[in-house]
Design a protein around this motif. Structure first.
Motif, PDB file in Angstrom:
ATOM      1  N   ALA A 239       0.822  -1.209   0.000  1.00  0.00           N
ATOM      2  CA  ALA A 239       0.000   0.000   0.000  1.00  0.00           C
ATOM      3  C   ALA A 239       0.857   1.260   0.000  1.00  0.00           C
ATOM      4  CB  ALA A 239      -0.938  -0.004   1.209  1.00  0.00           C
ATOM      5  N   GLY A 240       1.984   1.218   0.709  1.00  0.00           N
ATOM      6  CA  GLY A 240       2.884   2.362   0.727  1.00  0.00           C
ATOM      7  C   GLY A 240       3.466   2.652  -0.642  1.00  0.00           C
ATOM      8  N   ARG A 241       3.890   1.613  -1.338  1.00  0.00           N
ATOM      9  CA  ARG A 241       4.417   1.790  -2.692  1.00  0.00           C
ATOM     10  C   ARG A 241       3.356   2.413  -3.603  1.00  0.00           C
ATOM     11  NH1 ARG A 241       8.683   2.580  -6.182  1.00  0.00           N
ATOM     12  NH2 ARG A 241       8.146   1.800  -8.237  1.00  0.00           N
ATOM     13  N   GLU A 242       2.129   1.923  -3.517  1.00  0.00           N
ATOM     14  CA  GLU A 242       1.053   2.460  -4.339  1.00  0.00           C
ATOM     15  C   GLU A 242       0.787   3.928  -4.001  1.00  0.00           C
ATOM     16  OE1 GLU A 242      -0.574   0.903  -6.918  1.00  0.00           O
ATOM     17  OE2 GLU A 242       1.094  -0.492  -6.618  1.00  0.00           O
ATOM     18  N   ARG A 243       0.865   4.277  -2.730  1.00  0.00           N
ATOM     19  CA  ARG A 243       0.643   5.673  -2.328  1.00  0.00           C
ATOM     20  C   ARG A 243       1.716   6.582  -2.902  1.00  0.00           C
ATOM     21  NH1 ARG A 243      -0.304   9.085   2.395  1.00  0.00           N
ATOM     22  NH2 ARG A 243      -0.661  11.104   1.372  1.00  0.00           N
ATOM     23  N   VAL A 244       2.955   6.156  -2.895  1.00  0.00           N
ATOM     24  CA  VAL A 244       4.037   6.973  -3.454  1.00  0.00           C
ATOM     25  C   VAL A 244       3.840   7.154  -4.955  1.00  0.00           C
ATOM     26  CG1 VAL A 244       6.514   7.008  -3.966  1.00  0.00           C
ATOM     27  CG2 VAL A 244       5.725   6.470  -1.664  1.00  0.00           C
ATOM     28  N   LEU A 245       3.496   6.095  -5.644  1.00  0.00           N
ATOM     29  CA  LEU A 245       3.265   6.203  -7.084  1.00  0.00           C
ATOM     30  C   LEU A 245       2.163   7.206  -7.386  1.00  0.00           C
ATOM     31  CD1 LEU A 245       3.459   2.445  -8.132  1.00  0.00           C
ATOM     32  CD2 LEU A 245       5.161   4.222  -8.577  1.00  0.00           C
ATOM     33  N   ARG A 246       1.172   7.252  -6.525  1.00  0.00           N
ATOM     34  CA  ARG A 246       0.023   8.132  -6.742  1.00  0.00           C
ATOM     35  C   ARG A 246       0.290   9.580  -6.328  1.00  0.00           C
ATOM     36  NH1 ARG A 246      -3.219   5.748  -3.495  1.00  0.00           N
ATOM     37  NH2 ARG A 246      -3.196   7.294  -1.820  1.00  0.00           N
ATOM     38  N   ASP A 247       0.982   9.766  -5.190  1.00  0.00           N
ATOM     39  CA  ASP A 247       1.025  11.093  -4.574  1.00  0.00           C
ATOM     40  C   ASP A 247       2.397  11.740  -4.475  1.00  0.00           C
ATOM     41  OD1 ASP A 247      -1.709  10.897  -4.152  1.00  0.00           O
ATOM     42  OD2 ASP A 247      -1.479  10.091  -2.124  1.00  0.00           O
ATOM     43  N   PHE A 248       3.483  10.976  -4.665  1.00  0.00           N
ATOM     44  CA  PHE A 248       4.807  11.535  -4.418  1.00  0.00           C
ATOM     45  C   PHE A 248       5.765  11.355  -5.595  1.00  0.00           C
ATOM     46  CE2 PHE A 248       3.139  10.372  -0.167  1.00  0.00           C
ATOM     47  CZ  PHE A 248       3.084  11.652   0.381  1.00  0.00           C
ATOM     48  N   ASP A 249       5.224  11.295  -6.798  1.00  0.00           N
ATOM     49  CA  ASP A 249       6.040  11.147  -8.006  1.00  0.00           C
ATOM     50  C   ASP A 249       6.674  12.495  -8.344  1.00  0.00           C
ATOM     51  OD1 ASP A 249       7.025  10.902 -10.641  1.00  0.00           O
ATOM     52  OD2 ASP A 249       5.509   9.406 -11.145  1.00  0.00           O
ATOM     53  N   ALA A 250       7.991  12.519  -8.538  1.00  0.00           N
ATOM     54  CA  ALA A 250       8.710  13.766  -8.794  1.00  0.00           C
ATOM     55  C   ALA A 250       8.254  14.466 -10.066  1.00  0.00           C
ATOM     56  CB  ALA A 250      10.212  13.487  -8.867  1.00  0.00           C
ATOM     57  N   ARG A 251       7.752  13.733 -11.035  1.00  0.00           N
ATOM     58  CA  ARG A 251       7.311  14.381 -12.275  1.00  0.00           C
ATOM     59  C   ARG A 251       6.111  15.285 -12.028  1.00  0.00           C
ATOM     60  NH1 ARG A 251       6.783   8.872 -15.511  1.00  0.00           N
ATOM     61  NH2 ARG A 251       5.890   8.404 -13.471  1.00  0.00           N
ATOM     62  N   ALA A 252       5.133  14.783 -11.292  1.00  0.00           N
ATOM     63  CA  ALA A 252       3.977  15.610 -10.954  1.00  0.00           C
ATOM     64  C   ALA A 252       4.382  16.743 -10.021  1.00  0.00           C
ATOM     65  CB  ALA A 252       2.893  14.741 -10.313  1.00  0.00           C
ATOM     66  N   HIS A 253       5.302  16.441  -9.109  1.00  0.00           N
ATOM     67  CA  HIS A 253       5.796  17.441  -8.162  1.00  0.00           C
ATOM     68  C   HIS A 253       6.446  18.606  -8.908  1.00  0.00           C
ATOM     69  CE1 HIS A 253       8.965  19.086  -5.464  1.00  0.00           C
ATOM     70  NE2 HIS A 253       8.081  18.881  -4.511  1.00  0.00           N
ATOM     71  N   ALA A 254       7.251  18.315  -9.912  1.00  0.00           N
ATOM     72  CA  ALA A 254       7.918  19.365 -10.677  1.00  0.00           C
ATOM     73  C   ALA A 254       6.906  20.253 -11.389  1.00  0.00           C
ATOM     74  CB  ALA A 254       8.872  18.737 -11.686  1.00  0.00           C
ATOM     75  N   ARG A 255       5.838  19.671 -11.898  1.00  0.00           N
ATOM     76  CA  ARG A 255       4.812  20.480 -12.563  1.00  0.00           C
ATOM     77  C   ARG A 255       4.124  21.422 -11.577  1.00  0.00           C
ATOM     78  NH1 ARG A 255       3.922  15.503 -15.359  1.00  0.00           N
ATOM     79  NH2 ARG A 255       2.156  14.963 -14.005  1.00  0.00           N
ATOM     80  N   ARG A 256       3.887  20.929 -10.353  1.00  0.00           N
ATOM     81  CA  ARG A 256       3.253  21.786  -9.347  1.00  0.00           C
ATOM     82  C   ARG A 256       4.164  22.963  -8.984  1.00  0.00           C
ATOM     83  NH1 ARG A 256       2.379  16.475  -6.695  1.00  0.00           N
ATOM     84  NH2 ARG A 256       0.379  15.688  -7.439  1.00  0.00           N
ATOM     85  N   ILE A 257       5.448  22.681  -8.793  1.00  0.00           N
ATOM     86  CA  ILE A 257       6.399  23.742  -8.485  1.00  0.00           C
ATOM     87  C   ILE A 257       6.469  24.744  -9.633  1.00  0.00           C
ATOM     88  CG2 ILE A 257       8.837  24.266  -8.126  1.00  0.00           C
ATOM     89  CD1 ILE A 257       7.628  23.116  -5.652  1.00  0.00           C
ATOM     90  N   GLN A 258       6.467  24.236 -10.856  1.00  0.00           N
ATOM     91  CA  GLN A 258       6.533  25.110 -12.024  1.00  0.00           C
ATOM     92  C   GLN A 258       5.337  26.058 -12.058  1.00  0.00           C
ATOM     93  OE1 GLN A 258       6.144  23.161 -15.826  1.00  0.00           O
ATOM     94  NE2 GLN A 258       7.395  24.703 -16.858  1.00  0.00           N
ATOM     95  N   ARG A 259       4.174  25.557 -11.736  1.00  0.00           N
ATOM     96  CA  ARG A 259       2.991  26.416 -11.733  1.00  0.00           C
ATOM     97  C   ARG A 259       3.126  27.542 -10.715  1.00  0.00           C
ATOM     98  NH1 ARG A 259       0.189  21.628 -11.916  1.00  0.00           N
ATOM     99  NH2 ARG A 259      -0.598  21.875  -9.784  1.00  0.00           N
ATOM    100  N   GLU A 260       3.693  27.229  -9.554  1.00  0.00           N
ATOM    101  CA  GLU A 260       3.859  28.256  -8.523  1.00  0.00           C
ATOM    102  C   GLU A 260       4.878  29.305  -8.949  1.00  0.00           C
ATOM    103  OE1 GLU A 260       1.826  28.501  -5.969  1.00  0.00           O
ATOM    104  OE2 GLU A 260       0.848  26.747  -6.841  1.00  0.00           O
TER     105      GLU A 260
END
Length: 276
Positions: A239-260
């Motif tokens: 379940a932890g691995r699945e949560r990271v894939l869903r919520d803590f992927d650096a690719r999505a994180h970079a897009r969020r930072i870029q928007r800010e």
């Protein structure tokens, strides 16, 4: 420095403040409209448990059925390794002889050179004084922790302060390890009953920088539960691995930072879309 930071963050020159957790965002309660919480992330492919070969068990000569409670990160007093040592002693004492023979505790990390005294040595001395022998290993710094974390059965993050968002939690979850941690800081934003155990925390009235004896006892009880329940470990690790894939992927994180960054640099211009 805090008054200076408060003045700077409240000033017109600061348009966006990105915090890694709700816990960290509390530092900017005086200007909440500027704050955006974006949790830390990692390259999930680099922490794919299917691609990392464990080396810890061979290094320590552990038996095939060993149950390893491991922790990794900087070894400082506020990171709770004194509490982990004390809880290990309590847990081993509470286990049956058969279970006790299979359990080891391992810490990977060092104390930065500009911190004195060396907390690694302090923890080693405490473990020896409690008669833990080779059941509690302080392995020091490693440039790549993944082959060691790969051989953990349970990851322990015993911070005893409002740790903003310890990366060790995300890395351990990405490696499909259940995480046991005190309920402090941003830890409670990453863990839930499906991915590990958040151990209720309170400070020791006699030492505000330490966990209370009751909190240490609860951590020890968690160690006993996980040592004797392989199905729980496997279920929560997945379940932890699945949560990271869903919520803590650096690719999505970079897009969020870029928007800010775009929103701060060009006020009034619509944010870029999630997919770009």
């Amino acid at each position: 420095m805090e008054p200076l930071h408060r003045r700077l963050s409240a000033g017109a020159g600061v348009r966006r403040i990105v915090c890694v957790s709700q816990s960290a965002a509390q530092l900017f309660a005086h200007c909440p409209g500027k704050v955006k919480v974006i949790h830390n992330a990692l390259d999930v492919a680099d922490f794919d448990p299917a691609k990392v070969r464990g080396t810890l068990r061979a290094e320590l000569g552990l038996p095939a059925d060993a149950v390893v409670f491991g922790s990794h990160g900087r070894v400082l007093r506020r990171k709770g390794y004194v509490e982990m040592v004390r809880a290990a002693r309590r847990a081993l004492d509470a286990m049956s002889a058969e279970t006790r023979a299979r359990v080891w505790f391992v810490v990977v990390g060092d104390t930065p050179e500009d911190y004195r005294p060396d907390h690694v040595e302090e923890c080693r001395e405490l473990a020896a004084s409690l008669g833990l022998g080779d059941r509690f290993e302080m392995l020091g710094f490693r440039s790549d922790v993944r082959p060691l974390v790969a051989d953990f059965d349970v990851a322990v993050v015993p911070s005893v302060y409002a740790d903003p968002l310890p990366r060790a939690v995300i890395e351990s979850m990405a490696m499909a390890k259940p995480v046991v941690a005190f309920g402090v800081g941003g830890v409670v934003e990453m863990l839930d009953g499906g991915t590990g155990e958040v151990v209720p925390f309170e400070a020791d009235p006699a030492d505000p920088e330490a966990a209370s004896p009751a909190a240490v006892a609860r951590l020890a009880e968690a160690f006993v539960r996980y040592a004797t329940d392989p199905a729980l470990r496997a279920r929560q690790g997945h379940a932890g691995r699945e949560r990271v894939l869903r919520d803590f992927d650096a690719r999505a994180h970079a897009r969020r930072i870029q928007r800010e960054i775009v929103a701060a640099a060009r006020p009034g211009v619509a944010d870029i879309t999630e997919g770009r």
